[in-house]
Design an enzyme around this catalytic site. Structure first.
Site, PDB file in Angstrom:
ATOM      1  N   ARG A  27     -20.867 114.407  83.907  1.00  0.00           N
ATOM      2  CA  ARG A  27     -20.243 114.065  82.619  1.00  0.00           C
ATOM      3  C   ARG A  27     -19.663 115.298  81.943  1.00  0.00           C
ATOM      4  O   ARG A  27     -18.570 115.257  81.388  1.00  0.00           O
ATOM      5  CB  ARG A  27     -21.237 113.357  81.700  1.00  0.00           C
ATOM      6  CG  ARG A  27     -21.602 111.942  82.168  1.00  0.00           C
ATOM      7  CD  ARG A  27     -22.680 111.324  81.310  1.00  0.00           C
ATOM      8  NE  ARG A  27     -23.869 112.172  81.322  1.00  0.00           N
ATOM      9  CZ  ARG A  27     -24.759 112.244  80.341  1.00  0.00           C
ATOM     10  NH1 ARG A  27     -24.617 111.526  79.247  1.00  0.00           N
ATOM     11  NH2 ARG A  27     -25.809 113.030  80.437  1.00  0.00           N
ATOM     12  N   ASN A  45     -23.581 107.699  81.201  1.00  0.00           N
ATOM     13  CA  ASN A  45     -24.375 107.166  82.300  1.00  0.00           C
ATOM     14  C   ASN A  45     -24.640 105.685  82.057  1.00  0.00           C
ATOM     15  O   ASN A  45     -24.904 105.267  80.929  1.00  0.00           O
ATOM     16  CB  ASN A  45     -25.722 107.891  82.393  1.00  0.00           C
ATOM     17  CG  ASN A  45     -25.583 109.303  82.920  1.00  0.00           C
ATOM     18  OD1 ASN A  45     -24.630 109.635  83.607  1.00  0.00           O
ATOM     19  ND2 ASN A  45     -26.546 110.143  82.600  1.00  0.00           N
TER      20      ASN A  45
END
Length: 98
Positions: A27, A45
């Site tokens: 990320r 997520n």
């Protein structure tokens, strides 16, 4: 609508990244690429192990982000990226890791 207008009207890219992409800095890496391209959105997520990426900006810059997600240069291991394109909805500020 001509090619110039099409290029300039913002789009939304939603991408679901399958593979070993949680807990590996994926990320953070995605956020860095998105900010370099001037995109807004987020990467988060999902409970099933995927990472969801939503980005808004020019089609060209979103396509570059999608190519980066598929490039094999990200942290972890990307097995598949499922994409969906739509018109930009707005309301996104910066690019967040969620």
């Amino acid at each position: 609508m001509g090619p110039v207008n099409e290029q300039e009207s913002p789009v939304r890219l939603a991408a679901w990244v399958h593979g070993q992409v949680q807990g590996v800095g994926f990320r953070w890496w995605t956020r860095s690429r998105a900010l370099e391209l001037g995109l807004t959105g987020f990467a988060r997520n999902l409970p099933d192990g995927r990472v969801e990426v939503v980005a808004e900006g020019s089609r060209d810059h979103c396509a570059q982000l999608l190519a980066a997600l598929r490039s094999g240069t990200s942290p972890g291991r990307v097995d598949q990226v499922v994409e969906r394109w739509s018109a930009a909805k707005g309301g996104l500020d910066g690019f967040a890791e969620r």
